[in-house]
Write a protein that holds these residues in place. Structure first.
Motif, short mmCIF file in Angstrom:
data_model
loop_
_atom_site.label_atom_id
_atom_site.label_comp_id
_atom_site.label_asym_id
_atom_site.label_seq_id
_atom_site.Cartn_x
_atom_site.Cartn_y
_atom_site.Cartn_z
N SER A 1 21.74 -3.32 32.54
CA SER A 1 20.66 -2.43 32.14
C SER A 1 21.00 -1.01 32.55
O SER A 1 21.46 -0.76 33.66
N GLN B 1 23.47 -4.47 20.24
CA GLN B 1 22.41 -5.14 20.98
C GLN B 1 22.32 -4.76 22.45
O GLN B 1 21.29 -4.95 23.08
N MET B 2 23.45 -4.25 22.98
CA MET B 2 23.43 -3.78 24.35
C MET B 2 22.46 -2.63 24.55
O MET B 2 21.93 -2.43 25.63
N PRO C 1 19.75 -11.84 26.73
CA PRO C 1 19.81 -10.42 27.07
C PRO C 1 19.98 -10.17 28.56
O PRO C 1 20.38 -9.09 28.96
N TYR D 1 23.26 -8.71 29.79
CA TYR D 1 23.66 -7.32 29.55
C TYR D 1 23.30 -6.48 30.76
O TYR D 1 22.22 -6.64 31.34
N LYS E 1 16.79 -1.88 21.01
CA LYS E 1 15.74 -2.88 20.90
C LYS E 1 15.49 -3.07 19.41
O LYS E 1 15.11 -2.12 18.71
#
Lengths: 395, 395, 395
Positions: C7, C383-384, C2, C5, C387
């Motif tokens: 934020s 998934q970006m 993760p 990615y 949650k």
């Protein structure tokens, strides 16, 4: 090993049939005529919310979707019949079908708090007890505390949430990372289906009783809109990497509709409704953190679908907003409004205490051996209650 | 091996286009003006039931969900156009869009009986034949048997169920434990989505025609409520360990609405509606056992979605209830009611025999080589009819 | 991983809160009174379409269902508030809530074209820009080109589709057989749920503004019916083995409703509505072939949910039909109708060019580094942004 499950064959069906027989007999004596004073669009919207909206809203548990949606149907229907009878037996006698259905929202919310932890037997007992208690509490609200009928009905979220929490406190907590007490993306999507249905129909719910329907609808729409938008913002802020949580959206999107319930038709300016929606959503998500990390573990409460922050806290906010609005009206209107404020606060305190006390008592009753409480290891599982045809074929 | 599937490329699309061209030409000649006498809320509710409710209601087969929902859309739309034309061509001339849509319920029910066993070609032929026959049967009901228009329309469930069963008897039975003829929890949930939609909108269906709308709605709500509650009780009693079966809930929850159809507006006391709901639900579930274990194997009928006990038996019960209600009214009203009873029974017998005879004939027609009946091994399979993009990617 | 990615924690939530604060302040200053002139059934149907219908309509991507439905909710609600303010600020002042919601259809359609390719930040910017531009384009339509308010609103599909395509042309194309850019049978079924909701509510959409509501409803129903039927025929003809494609049904079933939008209340004969439905559906499916194989690769446009052939081409057809209908009325009515035709054509050309030009500019703006455009490898992925609680438990 299905043999280890308790069988409800000799209890649940007979209890249901017994209740239904009682209802039919009471309808025979009480209703000499067809009981048909209602607005069908309102009835349809409320029943859509109860059966379809709340049914799917509760299907987020990965192994409990049949029970969530099936038992919701059972409970709503039993409860509405009970509620029609109570409304009629009480001195209201305004008793209309739509209002009877609206009262059921309290029960459905309470059930959210103990979802997956109680069996159908307990569910039915809880439904009947709660609907009777809620009806009595409304009676006291209207006839003793002189609160308007409309406001007494809007206590439905408050009563439902705290009654459910009190019941829930009498059941053992599941282990914190129980495999079955979780959702999957599919079940979250189904739950979103229910949430969106509720969201779309919520303005109908808030506008059934007020005479100024359009004001109530418009204010509810605004509060719902702002609370859904804020849900995304606050949800993003509460995770480390700014991702959203679907459960936040589920609960916070509805918070605005709950909070505005008390005063939907009295709010004169759209911005007040919007602020209320914003606060409701924020309280709901922040509350979910505080409650789940601090309060619940300490009080040993497990709130299965988060009814405390979805319905409880926003309705407390709504009650507060109603008080503030009334106080603000003092300057413009008669001085008797001070008395009104006292009554509103009194009704609020009375309703919340009634919910907590009767909820605790109901929780104790539900743990009687007679009702066969299910062991912790069987929580959140459909297989106890449903026959799956595909299992025979080795699914 | 897709090469082994028959291709419908040269038949189905052209048949659809041909029918649509015929409809457009007939609309050109028959409707000089826009045909717009209807109540939109009624139309919307009925179309919601047909397209959304029945569409998802039929998606319980694990490998047939695309066809269930897709072909339901196709059939409903073709049928409604056909039905509008028939209504207009017949001497009714009351012909209104909502009624045309209501007639389609007969076809959708019939299709439930042969779900997964007939190809789109056969589906379309069956739809057109059935809607024409049903319209003629209604004409005879109203103009020769002097039954009211409303009651003639409520024969829709009876006609649909027995027509479907008769058609179904002309198709070979699948092996008793066919792997594809089963549901999964996911498909059962989707089907529940349809059932709940139907349940919520059923009062609209029963109240389109009666002038006393509110009575019809209230009685239908009560019958539906009691039948859904009873479904849980009886379902629990019929399994060894007291578990519920989702298929019982699907069918029995709607049985009350079907049974009360004939007399929804004439029932004076709520308890009668409730008793009717209770009986309908009981008959539906007990019937499902008797039919599936005794009658169906002997008559070699395979009833794919249980339309016999979901719609057939409850509507027989409803017709019986209507007779009993009429007889009970004799003492209070004019003696001509005896004649009315004879007419009601006559119309019932005529409708059921018309459904069975024309259903059998339709079943024979559908087995013509020209319509390419599908082999037993390809029953209950979407892959015959749908292109799945993900299959190319190795799904 | 993760960590790879980007934020959005420091941007998206604050942007949402900032916008919401601006809206509340503007509502404070602009609405001295509750803004409650609307018909609730219309508002409910339109919001059902936007939130529930379009939300599920867009869930066809296998790994993007949370974003499809979640961001649709976010965007619709932000957009409606913006649209209410724009309507009120503009000289319309008729500005009613339902119309504000209808304008949002343009944005939802545009988002379909870039589905999965832009992040929430870009989505919000695009929504605000598009709703402002669309409102201005409607203003010019009504006040300068003298087009009726109703027709200016029906440009919503045209504007939405071409604006979306223009934006989409500024984003890189995904590889032709990207694994994530695909649907599964489950996601196609969910999308069908949305499509059927849209289908059932479309007549409401087309009948909000016209005074002859029933004509508009009946014509829309016919056009939708014929277009859904034709969708099956043409879809079967365009595959080698006569199988149907679900994506064709999704888009072509709605094409009739889009095409008839402009003239739903002016069509005098049902057969015209039917022909229009037939043409719309045919154009939509044939267009999907031409566009996907010829035009899109050449122009380097990737149209994620096929908005060009679902909404773009049918609305061009609808505009054409409107012109033809107006010309046909010349002989019967006053000569001023020639002037009207010029105006209709002018408004059409103006709207489509405005959409293309402002869409291109918006596309350029969205690619600013500030808005953190996502890399090609992260397209079509939930998934970006979300949650997933189950992922922690090793789902």
């Amino acid at each position: 090993m299905p043999s280890t499950y308790p069988s409800f064959r000799c209890s649940v069906p007979w209890l249901i049939l017994f209740l239904e027989a009682v209802f039919i007999v009471l309808f025979y004596f009480l209703f000499s005529d067809v009981y048909a004073f209602f607005s069908y669009p309102d009835l349809q919207d409320v029943s859509h919310m109860l059966i379809f909206g709340f049914g799917f809203f509760l299907t987020f548990l990965k192994r409990y979707s049949f029970s969530s949606i099936g038992f919701n149907l059972l409970i709503v229907i039993l409860g509405v019949q009970c509620s029609i009878l109570m409304d009629n037996a009480s001195v209201f006698l305004t008793g209309r079908t739509v209002e009877a259905a609206m009262s059921m929202v309290a029960v459905v919310i309470s059930i959210g708090a103990v979802l997956g932890k109680i069996n159908p037997m307990q569910l039915i007992v809880m439904t009947v007890v709660e609907i009777i208690v809620f009806c009595m509490s409304r009676w006291i609200n209207v006839h003793i505390l002189e609160v308007s009928y409309r406001v007494s009905m809007m206590h439905v979220h408050l009563f439902g949430a705290y009654f459910g929490l009190a019941v829930s406190s009498r059941f053992s907590e599941p282990p914190p990372r129980a495999e079955k007490n979780a959702s999957t993306p599919k079940s979250d999507l189904l739950s979103m289906l229910g949430t969106l249905s509720l969201w779309v129909f919520w303005p109908s719910f808030n506008s059934v009783l007020p005479p100024q329907k359009n004001e109530a609808i418009f204010n509810t729409c605004l509060a719902l809109a702002v609370s859904a938008v804020t849900a995304f913002a606050v949800s993003g802020l509460t995770t480390k990497d700014g991702k959203f949580r679907m459960t936040h959206i589920h609960s916070a999107a509805l918070a605005g509709g709950v909070a505005i319930g008390y005063a939907a038709d009295r709010i004169k300016y759209p911005w007040i409704a919007m602020i209320l929606g914003l606060l409701a959503s924020t309280i709901s998500i922040l509350g979910s953190f505080c409650l789940q990390s601090c309060l619940n573990p300490r009080l040993k409460i497990h709130d299965a679908s988060g009814v405390h922050f979805t319905f409880g806290l926003p309705s407390v906010l709504g009650a507060l907003a109603q008080v503030v609005l009334s106080v603000m009206e003092i300057q413009t209107k008669s001085p008797s409004i001070g008395y009104e404020v006292v009554l509103i606060i009194g009704a609020f305190c009375f309703t919340i205490s009634a919910a907590l006390v009767t909820g605790l008592i109901t929780g104790l009753i539900l743990n009687f051996k007679l009702l066969k409480p299910i062991p912790l290891s069987k929580y959140f599982e459909d297989q106890m209650y449903w026959k799956f045809p595909h299992l025979a074929a080795g699914f």
